[in-house]
Structures are given as structure tokens and as C-alpha cells.
Design a protein around this motif. Structure first.
Motif, short mmCIF file in Angstrom:
data_model
loop_
_atom_site.label_atom_id
_atom_site.label_comp_id
_atom_site.label_asym_id
_atom_site.label_seq_id
_atom_site.Cartn_x
_atom_site.Cartn_y
_atom_site.Cartn_z
N MET A 196 110.34 2.01 167.72
CA MET A 196 109.22 1.30 168.36
C MET A 196 108.17 0.87 167.35
SD MET A 196 108.14 0.13 171.28
CE MET A 196 109.09 1.05 172.49
N VAL A 197 107.88 1.73 166.37
CA VAL A 197 106.83 1.37 165.41
C VAL A 197 107.23 0.12 164.62
CG1 VAL A 197 106.03 3.75 165.25
CG2 VAL A 197 107.65 2.91 163.56
N GLY A 198 108.52 -0.05 164.37
CA GLY A 198 108.96 -1.21 163.60
C GLY A 198 108.76 -2.53 164.32
N ASN A 199 108.62 -2.47 165.65
CA ASN A 199 108.40 -3.71 166.41
C ASN A 199 107.05 -4.33 166.12
OD1 ASN A 199 110.85 -3.35 167.75
ND2 ASN A 199 109.91 -2.15 169.40
N PHE A 200 106.10 -3.54 165.61
CA PHE A 200 104.73 -4.02 165.51
C PHE A 200 104.15 -3.89 164.10
CE2 PHE A 200 105.58 -2.81 169.88
CZ PHE A 200 105.26 -4.00 170.53
N ASN A 201 105.00 -3.62 163.12
CA ASN A 201 104.56 -3.69 161.72
C ASN A 201 104.65 -5.14 161.28
OD1 ASN A 201 103.66 -1.17 160.62
ND2 ASN A 201 105.74 -0.38 160.96
N ASP A 202 103.49 -5.78 161.11
CA ASP A 202 103.44 -7.22 160.93
C ASP A 202 103.10 -7.65 159.51
OD1 ASP A 202 100.79 -6.47 160.78
OD2 ASP A 202 100.17 -7.52 162.61
N ASP A 217 99.02 -6.59 170.68
CA ASP A 217 99.47 -7.42 169.56
C ASP A 217 99.40 -8.90 169.91
OD1 ASP A 217 100.93 -7.32 166.83
OD2 ASP A 217 102.14 -8.71 168.03
N SER A 218 99.64 -9.25 171.17
CA SER A 218 99.62 -10.66 171.56
C SER A 218 98.24 -11.28 171.38
CB SER A 218 100.07 -10.80 173.02
OG SER A 218 99.12 -10.21 173.90
N LYS A 219 97.20 -10.45 171.36
CA LYS A 219 95.84 -10.91 171.10
C LYS A 219 95.41 -10.66 169.65
CE LYS A 219 93.98 -10.07 175.76
NZ LYS A 219 92.90 -9.36 176.52
N ASP A 220 96.36 -10.21 168.83
CA ASP A 220 96.06 -9.77 167.47
C ASP A 220 94.95 -8.71 167.48
OD1 ASP A 220 96.48 -9.65 164.75
OD2 ASP A 220 95.13 -11.31 164.28
N LYS A 221 95.07 -7.77 168.44
CA LYS A 221 94.09 -6.70 168.61
C LYS A 221 94.76 -5.32 168.55
CE LYS A 221 90.12 -8.87 169.35
NZ LYS A 221 88.92 -8.61 168.51
N LEU A 222 95.87 -5.24 167.84
CA LEU A 222 96.52 -3.96 167.68
C LEU A 222 96.01 -3.30 166.40
CD1 LEU A 222 98.62 -1.88 168.64
CD2 LEU A 222 100.33 -3.13 167.29
N ARG A 257 105.30 -2.47 176.29
CA ARG A 257 104.46 -3.49 176.94
C ARG A 257 102.99 -3.30 176.58
NH1 ARG A 257 105.85 -3.68 183.17
NH2 ARG A 257 104.57 -5.59 183.04
N PHE A 258 102.57 -2.04 176.45
CA PHE A 258 101.17 -1.78 176.11
C PHE A 258 100.86 -2.26 174.69
CE2 PHE A 258 97.59 0.70 174.60
CZ PHE A 258 96.75 0.73 175.69
N LEU A 259 101.70 -1.89 173.73
CA LEU A 259 101.46 -2.32 172.35
C LEU A 259 101.57 -3.83 172.23
CD1 LEU A 259 103.48 0.44 170.44
CD2 LEU A 259 101.00 0.33 170.79
N PHE A 305 91.06 -2.21 176.96
CA PHE A 305 89.68 -2.51 176.56
C PHE A 305 89.28 -1.65 175.36
CE2 PHE A 305 85.31 -0.85 176.97
CZ PHE A 305 84.60 -1.99 176.65
N LEU A 306 89.52 -0.35 175.44
CA LEU A 306 89.14 0.55 174.35
C LEU A 306 89.92 0.24 173.08
CD1 LEU A 306 88.92 3.91 176.32
CD2 LEU A 306 87.01 2.73 175.22
N CYS A 307 91.21 0.00 173.22
CA CYS A 307 92.03 -0.25 172.04
C CYS A 307 91.65 -1.55 171.34
CB CYS A 307 93.51 -0.26 172.41
SG CYS A 307 94.13 1.38 172.89
N GLU A 308 91.26 -2.55 172.10
CA GLU A 308 90.76 -3.78 171.48
C GLU A 308 89.48 -3.51 170.70
OE1 GLU A 308 90.50 -7.19 174.04
OE2 GLU A 308 92.43 -6.78 174.99
N GLU A 309 88.64 -2.64 171.24
CA GLU A 309 87.41 -2.28 170.54
C GLU A 309 87.71 -1.50 169.26
OE1 GLU A 309 84.34 -3.22 171.10
OE2 GLU A 309 84.92 -4.40 172.85
N TYR A 310 88.72 -0.64 169.30
CA TYR A 310 89.11 0.08 168.08
C TYR A 310 89.53 -0.93 167.00
CZ TYR A 310 89.72 4.06 171.34
OH TYR A 310 89.54 5.03 172.30
N ALA A 311 90.33 -1.92 167.40
CA ALA A 311 90.80 -2.92 166.44
C ALA A 311 89.64 -3.70 165.86
CB ALA A 311 91.79 -3.86 167.12
N THR A 312 88.68 -4.07 166.70
CA THR A 312 87.52 -4.82 166.23
C THR A 312 86.73 -4.03 165.19
OG1 THR A 312 87.33 -5.99 168.35
CG2 THR A 312 85.35 -5.88 166.97
N ARG A 313 86.68 -2.71 165.36
CA ARG A 313 85.92 -1.85 164.45
C ARG A 313 86.72 -1.38 163.24
NH1 ARG A 313 83.82 -1.62 169.33
NH2 ARG A 313 81.62 -1.03 169.66
#
Length: 466
Positions: free
Chosen positions: A361-367, A337-342, A331-333, A281-289
Motif C-alpha cells: 500500500m505504501v508504494g501506491n503513494f510514494n510520488d 493524494d488527489s488533492k496533493d494533500k497527502l 480510498r482514504f489515502l 480535514f485534519l490530514c489536509e491540515e497536517y500536509a499544509t503544515r
């Protein structure tokens, strides 16, 4: 007097390294995007009475070394006079050879106070008097020390209940260094803590929200997120053994929170379900902001129960942990990412055995959405020394793009820690300079030098957008 130890070419072992450092690294401003400096002292522009208060108080790196040497606790965290505490540290310094404390000590004395003498029992009295005299002069207050180190931006770390009054004062002032804050919600997430309900009472007061349900908790944290955002915060931080990840339903999390709110004990799985839900929940809010989120993982804290009872946390009783990291972190990241909220993310490991794990691990989510969106963070805590820095730089170089790295930070509680940026820059330039000399890198100073400037300053300036 012995020959000065900190020379112009300290750690720079060939002409390529020297040119990279002096032309591309040395003069870059400092962006210290994670530390634990007290904002009240920055806002008040504190002038320290003596070097012990500035340099030894609160520095658990020094405390651990002093304890190892057999120095009594009264000269470390106890009630001994400040000059005696300084003398005890001076006695310790000659025994720190090959520990990073030796390099840091001499570098800090040189950069802040132009002291070339080795600190030891024989020199302690004169150095103590010399520095204390300087501390009373203009330019040696907290703000003066930060200006001396060319700190353009620093980011302290605050709990959601903080009033940010000192950041407001700084924001309305004319201090040249930008002072920001990071949102650190650990206490709101760690539901298994004995003091959890006591903390929620403080959060209720800060947010003006009665917290009876899980939804109430989220509402309270949203209010504090909005408050931090309105006051310039664009960074979050979290310090856990490992990131949890358990599948959950909203009904489960609601029931778990209610159980804990009424004093019930939770199973490990229940606690992890709750922590997973609230962190997502918090991380999605960070992404939104549009914030940057940081995860510091792998510390084993408060190992010495007896001394923790006496002195409390953050007093030098922590070590590297051997927690399993990969599966839950992935799994957390991926859930975000699956919601485009990373959000932009920086991962720090404390166990060097996890270097390549984190670097890959970081390379898995550099989009492709941002340059270096997910970062493998700099050597942290026990790893922010020469060997740790080199291993981090090598892992990142081998598994990702060193050229996109946002560089060093202090993670410190000391206003004298900023030469660690210089230390990092010298290590970086020497590493690259050695490979230029052996032909492993092109002998093109401008090409390699621009990458150095990016790592030392420009990447961070672009990444944090402060």
C-alpha cells in the motif's frame, strides 16, 4: 553466578553481523519518534524510589505474563508493596522463555544497571536492593536514563486538549534530549463514543471556542493545531481499528454532528461519514503544515469487559484484530493524494496477516517528492519482537525499499524500554549479515553498513526534520 546471557555478540551469529552492528549501528543516536512516556516526569527529572515504580508500573506486557502464570492482581495493579510486586515479576521471568519479555528483561537489566544475573525468585531480593541503591545516585533520574541510552529525540503523544506545559518547560531548559509531541485527536473523531459530548466540553475550554456546529468543531481543532505547531509539534498520530471511508456531503456531516450533539444515536454509516470527513480535514491540515502523520491500525481493545470496568483502558486486555483494511485505507489515502494533500505518512499494522498488504500500500503513494514519503512502519505492539521485526523487514524488503526505512520506535510507557532499539539493530544486522555470509548480499561492509546506519538513524533524522 550463571554465565552472562547478554554478551557482546547477543543475536549476532557471524562476523559480518558483528561488524555491521559494532561499526555502523551500535553508536547511532536514538530517535524515538513515537511513545507514550509521561512528559511531566521528564520535565521534573523524576527520580524513582524503586525499580518496581520504574519498571513494572504501567507495563501491561509484564502484567499479561503475570496473570497467565496465575499471579493475583494485587501484585500486578493492586495495593501490594512494591517489593512484593517485584518479587512476583521475578517469579514470572523464568517462565517467559521464548517470549520477548525474557530477552528484554535481561537486556534492560544489563544496559541500565549492569546486572548480569538472571532475574528469578532466588536473585530478586539482591537485585531489588542493588538497583534501588543505584536509582538514588546521580545519572539514574529520568533524564539520566535517557542520556545513558543516547536518546537524541523522543516524541510523546498528547490529546488536542493538552496544555503542553511540560514540553514548554523542557523547551526552555537545557536537557540534551529533544522532547517533542504528537497530536492525537482520536477522541475528537470517535463520535460514537458515549463520552463524546463530555470530551467536546473539554475541547471547548482548551480552544476557547463554543462548539455548537461542525464548523465550530473544525475551528476549535484548528486552534489546537496552531497551538501544537507553535510549540514544536510536527507529528500526528491516530489509533483506529481501521481507517473509515464513506462518501459524504457537507450537509450530511453537519446534520450528523448536530444529531450527536443533541444526544442522538448514530448508525454505523453516519459515524463513518463523520469520521471520514473530519479525518480528511485534519490530514489536509497536517500536509499544509508539513507534518508527518502516523496511523496505527488493527488493535482490538478492551476485550475483557469485566476487567475494563475495574481497571480501565491500557491495562492489558487488548489483542490483534482481524479487520478488513485494504479498501478503505486505499480510498482514504487516494482522497488526500488527489488533492496533493497527502503528508508524509507512516502506516503500522497489528495483524501480521496484513504485512504484505501494508508494505504494498505504501508504494501506491510514494510520488518522488520525498525519500520514503509513505512508510511501512516498524513492528508494532505484539509485533515488536524478533519474529515480528524480521517479518516486517522481509515484507518491506520484498515489496519496497528497506534502505529508505525510518527504523524502530518504542511505543512505550516505560523509561526502561529504549534497549528495544538495540534489540532491533541487532536483529537487522544479523539478518543482513546472514545473507552476506550466504552470498545473497555483497560482502561489502561499507555498502551494507551505510544502509544499516541509514535505517538506525540517518533516515529518521532526515524524515522528521526536528
Amino acid at each position: 553466578m550463571a554465565k552472562p546471557f547478554i554478551t557482546e555478540t547477543f543475536l549476532l551469529q557471524n562476523k559480518f553481523a558483528e561488524e555491521l552492528y559494532f561499526k555502523y549501528a551500535e553508536k547511532q543516536p536514538i530517535i524515538d519518534y513515537h511513545n507514550h512516556l509521561p512528559p511531566a516526569e521528564i520535565a521534573a527529572d523524576r527520580k524513582f524510589e524503586n525499580i518496581s515504580q520504574l519498571w513494572i508500573s504501567g507495563d501491561h506486557y509484564k502484567w499479561r505474563a503475570m496473570r497467565t502464570l496465575g499471579i493475583n492482581e494485587k501484585y500486578i495493579t493492586g495495593n501490594a508493596p512494591d517489593e512484593e510486586k517485584f518479587a512476583a515479576w521475578a517469579k514470572t521471568v523464568p517462565h517467559t522463555l521464548r517470549n520477548p519479555l525474557f530477552h528484554w528483561t535481561q537486556l534492560e537489566l544489563k544496559r541500565y544497571f549492569d546486572v548480569d544475573d538472571y532475574l528469578n525468585e532466588a536473585s530478586a531480593k539482591d537485585i531489588y536492593a542493588n538497583i534501588n541503591s543505584k536509582l538514588q545516585q546521580s545519572g539514574y533520574s529520568v533524564q539520566g536514563l535517557l542520556t545513558k541510552m543516547n536518546v537524541e529525540m523522543l516524541c510523546t503523544t498528547e490529546d488536542p486538549i493538552d496544555t503542553l506545559e511540560h514540553h514548554k518547560t523542557l523547551g526552555n531548559g537545557n536537557f540534551g534530549t529533544k522532547v517533542n509531541t504528537a497530536f492525537r485527536p482520536d477522541k475528537a473523531v470517535l463520535i460514537e463514543n458515549d463520552t463524546y459530548n463530555d470530551y467536546l466540553a473539554q475541547l471547548e475550554k482548551a480552544s476557547g471556542t463554543v462548539i455548537n456546529t461542525y464548523n465550530d468543531l473544525k475551528d476549535a481543532l484548528l486552534k489546537r493545531l496552531d497551538f501544537f505547531h507553535e510549540n514544536g509539534c510536527r507529528i500526528s498520530d491516530l489509533g483506529f481499528n481501521q481507517l473509515p471511508f464513506e462518501t459524504f456531503t457537507d450537509a450530511e456531516v453537519t446534520a450528523i454532528f448536530e444529531k450527536r450533539r443533541h444526544g442522538g444515536a448514530l448508525t454505523v454509516v453516519e459515524a463513518d461519514k463523520f469520521k471520514t470527513a473530519l479525518l480528511l480535514f485534519l490530514c489536509e491540515e497536517y500536509a499544509t503544515r508539513g507534518w508527518v502523520q502516523q496511523f496505527h491500525l488493527g488493535a482490538m481493545r478492551n476485550n475483557n469487559a469485566r476487567m475494563h470496568r475495574i481497571l480501565g483502558p491500557d491495562t492489558g486486555w487488548d489483542s490483534i484484530g482481524d479487520y478488513m483494511q485494504a479498501t478503505t485505507l486505499s480510498r482514504f489515502l487516494d482522497a488526500l493524494d488527489s488533492k496533493d494533500k497527502l503528508a508524509k505518512t507512516i502506516l503500522y499494522n497489528l495483524n501480521p496477516a496484513d504485512n504484505e498488504l501494508f508494505a504494498t500500500m505504501v508504494g501506491n503513494f510514494n510520488d518522488g517528492s520525498h525519500r520514503g514519503k509513505v512508510q511501512y512502519g516498524s513492528g508494532w505492539w505484539f509485533l515488536d519482537q524478533k519474529d515480528g521485526m524480521i517479518k516486517q523487514l522481509n515484507a518491506l524488503s520484498n515489496m519496497g525499499l528497506l534502505s529508505c526505512f525510518v527504523g524502530m520506535l518504542t511505543d512505550s510507557r516505560s523509561f526502561m524500554s529504549f534497549p528495544r532499539h538495540e534489540y532491533f539493530r541487532r536483529v537487522l544486522c544479523n539478518l543482513l549479515g546472514q545473507e552476506m555470509q550466504t552470498g545473497e548480499l555483497p560482502q561489502d561492509i561499507e555498502w551494507v553498513g551505510n544502509m544499516v546506519a541509514d535505517i538506525c538513524y540517518r533516515n529518521a533524522s532526515q524524515y522528521f526534520e526536528y
